[in-house]
Scaffold this motif. Structure first.
Motif, PDB file in Angstrom:
ATOM      1  N   UNK A 124       2.357 -27.981  -6.174  1.00  0.00           N
ATOM      2  CA  UNK A 124       1.887 -26.685  -6.666  1.00  0.00           C
ATOM      3  C   UNK A 124       0.778 -26.082  -5.813  1.00  0.00           C
ATOM      4  N   UNK A 125      -0.065 -26.926  -5.234  1.00  0.00           N
ATOM      5  CA  UNK A 125      -1.199 -26.382  -4.483  1.00  0.00           C
ATOM      6  C   UNK A 125      -0.754 -25.666  -3.218  1.00  0.00           C
ATOM      7  N   UNK A 155      -4.909 -26.963   4.225  1.00  0.00           N
ATOM      8  CA  UNK A 155      -4.250 -25.691   3.962  1.00  0.00           C
ATOM      9  C   UNK A 155      -4.155 -24.833   5.218  1.00  0.00           C
ATOM     10  N   UNK A 159      -1.544 -18.329 -10.422  1.00  0.00           N
ATOM     11  CA  UNK A 159      -0.415 -18.322  -9.499  1.00  0.00           C
ATOM     12  C   UNK A 159      -0.797 -17.655  -8.182  1.00  0.00           C
ATOM     13  N   UNK A 160      -1.916 -18.098  -7.669  1.00  0.00           N
ATOM     14  CA  UNK A 160      -2.446 -17.584  -6.413  1.00  0.00           C
ATOM     15  C   UNK A 160      -2.957 -18.771  -5.626  1.00  0.00           C
ATOM     16  N   UNK A 161      -3.003 -18.676  -4.297  1.00  0.00           N
ATOM     17  CA  UNK A 161      -3.628 -19.762  -3.549  1.00  0.00           C
ATOM     18  C   UNK A 161      -5.134 -19.788  -3.850  1.00  0.00           C
ATOM     19  N   UNK A 162      -5.683 -20.968  -3.972  1.00  0.00           N
ATOM     20  CA  UNK A 162      -7.127 -21.090  -4.200  1.00  0.00           C
ATOM     21  C   UNK A 162      -7.702 -21.864  -3.023  1.00  0.00           C
ATOM     22  N   UNK A 179      10.774  -7.829  -0.453  1.00  0.00           N
ATOM     23  CA  UNK A 179       9.354  -7.946  -0.120  1.00  0.00           C
ATOM     24  C   UNK A 179       8.885  -6.783   0.758  1.00  0.00           C
ATOM     25  N   UNK A 232      -8.455 -26.613  -7.922  1.00  0.00           N
ATOM     26  CA  UNK A 232      -7.455 -25.796  -7.225  1.00  0.00           C
ATOM     27  C   UNK A 232      -6.151 -25.803  -8.000  1.00  0.00           C
ATOM     28  N   UNK A 233      -5.801 -26.972  -8.495  1.00  0.00           N
ATOM     29  CA  UNK A 233      -4.587 -27.125  -9.271  1.00  0.00           C
ATOM     30  C   UNK A 233      -4.659 -26.244 -10.526  1.00  0.00           C
ATOM     31  N   UNK A 248      -4.450 -22.587  -9.469  1.00  0.00           N
ATOM     32  CA  UNK A 248      -3.082 -22.274  -9.053  1.00  0.00           C
ATOM     33  C   UNK A 248      -2.206 -22.058 -10.274  1.00  0.00           C
ATOM     34  N   UNK A 249      -2.365 -22.918 -11.262  1.00  0.00           N
ATOM     35  CA  UNK A 249      -1.500 -22.825 -12.428  1.00  0.00           C
ATOM     36  C   UNK A 249      -1.838 -21.619 -13.283  1.00  0.00           C
ATOM     37  N   UNK A 265       2.206 -24.111  -3.036  1.00  0.00           N
ATOM     38  CA  UNK A 265       3.228 -23.134  -3.395  1.00  0.00           C
ATOM     39  C   UNK A 265       2.788 -21.691  -3.156  1.00  0.00           C
ATOM     40  N   UNK A 266       1.619 -21.338  -3.657  1.00  0.00           N
ATOM     41  CA  UNK A 266       1.274 -19.925  -3.686  1.00  0.00           C
ATOM     42  C   UNK A 266       0.853 -19.416  -2.321  1.00  0.00           C
ATOM     43  N   UNK A 267       0.346 -20.334  -1.473  1.00  0.00           N
ATOM     44  CA  UNK A 267       0.058 -19.935  -0.101  1.00  0.00           C
ATOM     45  C   UNK A 267       1.361 -19.596   0.613  1.00  0.00           C
ATOM     46  N   UNK A 323      -3.495 -11.075  -6.191  1.00  0.00           N
ATOM     47  CA  UNK A 323      -3.262 -10.309  -4.972  1.00  0.00           C
ATOM     48  C   UNK A 323      -1.790  -9.973  -4.832  1.00  0.00           C
ATOM     49  N   UNK A 324      -1.496  -8.787  -4.291  1.00  0.00           N
ATOM     50  CA  UNK A 324      -0.090  -8.442  -4.050  1.00  0.00           C
ATOM     51  C   UNK A 324       0.505  -9.258  -2.913  1.00  0.00           C
ATOM     52  N   UNK A 325       1.814  -9.433  -2.952  1.00  0.00           N
ATOM     53  CA  UNK A 325       2.490 -10.146  -1.869  1.00  0.00           C
ATOM     54  C   UNK A 325       2.958  -9.093  -0.863  1.00  0.00           C
ATOM     55  N   UNK A 374       4.112 -18.542  -0.669  1.00  0.00           N
ATOM     56  CA  UNK A 374       4.617 -17.264  -1.180  1.00  0.00           C
ATOM     57  C   UNK A 374       3.882 -16.087  -0.560  1.00  0.00           C
ATOM     58  N   UNK A 375       2.564 -16.215  -0.408  1.00  0.00           N
ATOM     59  CA  UNK A 375       1.799 -15.108   0.170  1.00  0.00           C
ATOM     60  C   UNK A 375       2.242 -14.826   1.595  1.00  0.00           C
TER      61      UNK A 375
END
Lengths: 492, 469
Positions: B382-383, B363, A88-91, B430, A80-81, A84-85, B385-387, A243-245, B389-390
């Motif tokens: 980091x894990x 999560x 830059x999306x949630x996994x 946004x 996942x890390x 993510x890196x 972070x992106x959630x 994915x778009x935000x 943001x979404x």
């Protein structure tokens, strides 16, 4: 960083020798017999990771699917890390959370309860069960565990809902192969579990892209759209991992896009299956060919002129549709760029590392630019890699010094070999070559999995003619930025 | 008090708004856990130890991932176990690998051998092999017992790593009287220059740093660590155990302090000065703290009343909660992946009742929390972070990515960066207000208006139709 000496007028490139002093002060000479990775037991900076990552990558390309990893928490967290890196999306990847009890009694409880917890919390449209070294060593009987999990699920949420969720098992023992093989195995497991023949062809082609980035998959779709061909992309991460935000979303979050289960079922009725990376996806294509007679087209990735030509030619031959003018225009632009920049790229010494298919595709492309490969390092050991490289070199009529071909070795071997080279102008590879590039003071062009130290590489394409232009530009600019002082750049 | 978000029944005890949540337990299978494995924990702690060969005895993936710790890359050696080794054993291979790595990197002063799930399951006697090789080579070959499944979280890996350091490195040098004015820092990892900030402050008190475990730990300075007068524990989860053991073994007293936040940093320095009987030399501390507060003032104005959610590894919860309090922000969530009772108790003391605390949140729970509370900032790794943001929520990575947050200068950095993140234009942009009809804005009062956000499948009999709003 220090700029190199200006090439002196009148002296050809291959006669300019620049003394390389390793940047690290404590650099020492290594014992020569220990440098080739085949000669040692220890692996230093591996050029590959383990299988489950490839399988998780694949599952994340399915619409509303969640990978379930039958292993300890780290097997999930590290991946996942990594995702993510890179993206830059949630996994969203679920873990069976192996603790001591699972190691002793096996992972049945973890799988049965885990599937139930995953379903009531996420309501996925598909679950991809990915095994790890732990579960394979313990000897978990995954097939019967999954049956038990299904029976338990029917009890808890009712048979209709429970049976709507396909569970696909991908066996990925981490102690064998690499992430590339994990993806390969997933491609087979998915079509084996889901694809069903309906008897009538659907006129589509299947694409198994391999470990290509969202930008690449979008470019492949662009080529197909212009060819007027309908296609199913298996493991389509182009939206799920880019994915778009656009809030607000529902809970739980699922990214848009992804291959649907229906599309995978229908893959058995297609005209042909293109495995764009033979090492990652060939197994699925071959299975469809054997079982359902869907022709498998296995070739190098469509990188560069000849790579893309071969892909479009195969598409044309199978569907009978001509290559349209719009794509020939794109081709022409790439050819124009190659002609315009050839004097910058010719005779440049380049080293390439990464997954074997990416290395092959890029090697073919750099030969089109007149570059000279010094070392080619494929991270995953492969039966065909050496042969394929030789075929590509022969095709290009390459007559220079034969490059070192590392088939499955580690980056230490690659680095030590490069240190001994009198000249090296460029490294093409993924982010794991950053340290080597810094040490040798040679620019790095980032390509392939993984790229986590720069932004945007997962969004752009290197495949197709347009992708070729992007990659060419980056290569040329890296060479220019590194080799010419500022006043010369104005005159180019 | 009612728990404000939906959870599976088994998880209910791990959330609380009044009491301390249940903690240090196994993760529920099947959730998207934010925790990591024991090997991860051991690497987190040991990766910065310099001048040592780090050898991962396991499949290639474990070595591949272990190279990166806190965004830095380290050179890692590995036995890269394959099928043959799993079936026939890998003891010989390990021994050869140790010897080879030493000849590839001569001059190393020790070898750390990390075990993994695979090595643990095939049942290799790694300690015996290490002992034998160590005797033959004449330098420490240290087994770190950290198979991934061998504990509930990475916290157990920190313990395994601390045990290895204590047994084989700390205080191995010649005995001697305590060195005057010298301290160790335990549980400080020098993220983005934190250690330098702390060291400068300690130097102004006239103190010397012998070693920082493990932000600045070499075999040599750890061997001298037993001659410190005082151990300063910064991260409780990784440092406290070590401090207790060093107190038992070498009689070194210890203080748990924090350098995050002005009040905490000032209190820390004063406590240390008091220990060394030099309160007068700490007179500048108050002045420095006040000066930093003045520098941070423009940012604090922008942050007053904003709501922040904290989700950390473990023990910095309490001190960071206080630091965010000093920024004028309201802490609405305080959670951790593997905090222990002491950590939660400390956080509860400084937050009081009413703030939601979550242990080992996965999560899905965080996601739901973010939807219901809509905090102005989530702080975590980091894990997460992106959630965030979404969902449209600004995020601060901690341990940080940009500049030091420790000490007085660090607090100003924190204030500046948090203010920038919270006020980032992207969150205003946004919603494409000029292009489409804007959706009804959800204002986020604590306690949650569950009607606004559609939850899919809460508890057992949910609705699997996950359409957007």
């Amino acid at each position: 960083m220090q700029l190199k000496e200006i090439p002196i007028t009148g002296i050809p490139y291959d006669q300019i020798k620049i003394e390389k002093v390793p940047a690290t002060p404590e650099y020492c000479e290594r014992p020569a017999d220990l440098i080739p990775s085949t000669n040692r037991a220890v692996v230093v900076n591996p050029n590959r990771t383990c299988m489950p990552l490839g399988a998780m990558w694949a599952v994340l390309g399915i619409r509303k699917a969640v990978p379930f990893v039958q292993g300890a928490q780290g097997c999930t967290t590290y991946v996942r890390y990594t995702f993510c890196r890179i993206f830059r999306e949630p996994a969203t990847i679920a873990t069976a959370s192996f603790h001591e009890d699972a190691a002793v009694f096996g992972g049945r409880r973890n799988l049965v309860e885990g599937i139930r917890n995953l379903v009531v919390r996420y309501w996925p449209e598909l679950i991809g069960v990915v095994t790890t070294c732990s579960s394979e060593i313990i000897g978990d009987d995954m097939v019967s565990f999954i049956k038990m999990a299904r029976a338990n699920l029917r009890k808890e949420i009712g048979p209709e809902k429970a049976d709507q969720i396909p569970i696909v098992l991908v066996n990925t023992p981490s102690f064998a192969g690499s992430h590339v093989d994990g993806y390969d195995r997933a491609s087979r497991a998915f079509v084996e579990t889901l694809a069903t023949a309906k008897g009538e062809p659907n006129g589509k082609v299947n694409i198994i892209p391999g470990l290509l980035y969202p930008g690449d998959i979008r470019e492949i779709k662009h080529l197909l759209r212009h060819m007027g061909i309908e296609a199913t992309v298996l493991f389509d991460i182009s939206d799920t991992l880019d994915a778009p935000l656009k809030p607000p979303t529902s809970v739980p979050y699922y990214p848009p896009g992804g291959t649907t289960v229906e599309e995978i079922k229908d893959m058995a009725n297609s005209l042909a299956t293109f495995a764009l990376q033979p090492h990652a996806g060939q197994a699925g294509a071959r299975y469809l060919e054997r079982k359902y007679g869907v022709r498998a087209v296995v070739g190098q990735p469509p990188v560069g002129v000849q790579g893309t030509d071969a892909f479009l030619k195969a598409l044309r031959d199978i569907t009978g549709k001509p290559v349209p003018d719009s794509l020939l225009q794109e081709r022409g632009r790439l050819i124009d760029s190659l002609a315009d920049t050839f004097h910058h790229t010719m005779m440049k010494k380049v080293a390439i590392m990464g997954d074997p298919d990416i290395v092959l595709g890029v090697t073919r492309f750099v030969l089109e630019m007149g570059m000279e490969p010094v070392a080619l390092a494929g991270g995953t050991a492969s039966k065909t890699f050496v042969h394929d490289v030789e075929a590509i070199l022969a095709e290009a009529g390459y007559e220079g010094e034969p490059p070192l071909i590392i088939n499955g070795g580690d980056l230490f071997e690659f680095e030590e070999y490069l240190k001994k080279q009198p000249r090296l102008d460029l490294i093409i590879g993924n982010s794991r070559a950053v340290d080597i590039s810094r040490e040798l003071q040679v620019p790095l062009v980032r390509v392939g999995f993984p790229i986590y130290d720069r932004f945007g590489y997962q969004k752009r394409a290197i495949v197709g003619y347009r992708g070729g232009e992007v990659l060419l530009a980056e290569i040329v600019n890296s060479i220019l930025g590194h080799q010419y002082p500022d006043d010369r750049t104005q005159q180019l | 008090m009612k728990i404000p978000i939906d959870v599976i029944p088994e998880r209910a005890g791990h959330l609380g708004v009044v009491e301390i949540p249940a903690c240090d337990q196994r993760t529920l299978p099947g959730v998207v856990s934010q925790r990591a494995c024991v090997l991860y924990g051991a690497r987190w702690m040991l990766a910065p130890v310099r001048n040592v060969i780090h050898l991962i005895h396991g499949p290639v993936g474990c070595a591949y991932y272990s190279e990166t710790v806190r965004k830095k890359r380290y050179r890692v050696f590995s036995t890269a176990l394959d099928e043959k080794d799993i079936v026939f054993g890998a003891g010989q291979k390990l021994e050869t690998a140790i010897r080879e790595s030493l000849s590839l990197r001569p001059g190393s002063s020790a070898v750390l051998v990390y075990t993994t799930c695979a090595a643990g399951l095939i049942g290799e006697d790694v300690p015996a092999i290490c002992k034998r090789v160590s005797a033959a080579l004449g330098l420490p070959v240290v087994p770190v017992n950290c198979p991934g499944f061998c504990g509930v979280s990475q916290g157990d890996g920190h313990d395994a790593a601390a045990a290895a350091l204590l047994e084989h490195f700390i205080g191995r040098g010649p005995a001697g009287p305590p060195l005057e004015n010298s301290v160790n820092i335990l549980g400080e990892f020098d993220v983005q220059g934190d250690l330098k900030e702390i060291e400068q402050l300690l130097q102004r008190l006239g103190l010397n740093l012998i070693c920082a475990v493990s932000g600045r730990a070499t075999v040599e300075n750890m061997a001298r660590a037993h001659r410190a007068r005082l151990n300063i524990v910064h991260c409780g989860r990784t440092g406290r155990w070590l401090a207790r053991k060093m107190e038992e073994r070498f009689g070194i007293p210890w203080r748990k302090v924090s350098f995050f936040g002005l009040a905490e940093a000032a209190a820390a320095l004063q406590a240390i000065a008091a220990f060394f009987n030099r309160p007068r030399e700490a007179a500048w501390v108050e002045k420095e703290a006040e000066a930093a507060r003045q520098r941070a003032l423009p940012y604090l104005r922008r942050l007053a009343g904003r709501r922040v959610a904290l989700f950390f590894g473990a023990s910095r919860m309490g001190s960071m909660a206080r630091a965010f309090g000093e920024l004028g922000m309201e802490v609405v969530l305080c959670g951790s992946q593997f905090g222990c009772r002491e950590d939660y108790a400390e956080s509860r003391r400084c937050l009081g009742q009413g703030t939601l605390m979550i242990d080992d949140a996965h999560q899905r729970e965080l996601e739901e929390f973010l939807h219901r509370y809509r905090p102005d900032l989530l702080v975590g790794g980091t894990r997460e972070k992106f959630m965030a943001h979404k969902i449209g929520i600004p995020f601060l990575v901690f341990p940080q990515e940009t500049s030091p947050y420790a000490g007085f200068n660090g607090f100003v950095n924190l204030a500046r960066e948090v203010a920038a993140l919270v006020g980032a234009p992207v969150w205003r942009l946004m919603i494409p207000a000029n292009l489409v009809e804007p959706p009804a804005r959800r204002e986020g009062p604590a306690g949650g208006d569950s009607a606004a956000v559609k939850t899919v499948g809460d508890g057992k009999g949910g609705n699997e139709d996950g359409t957007n709003l």
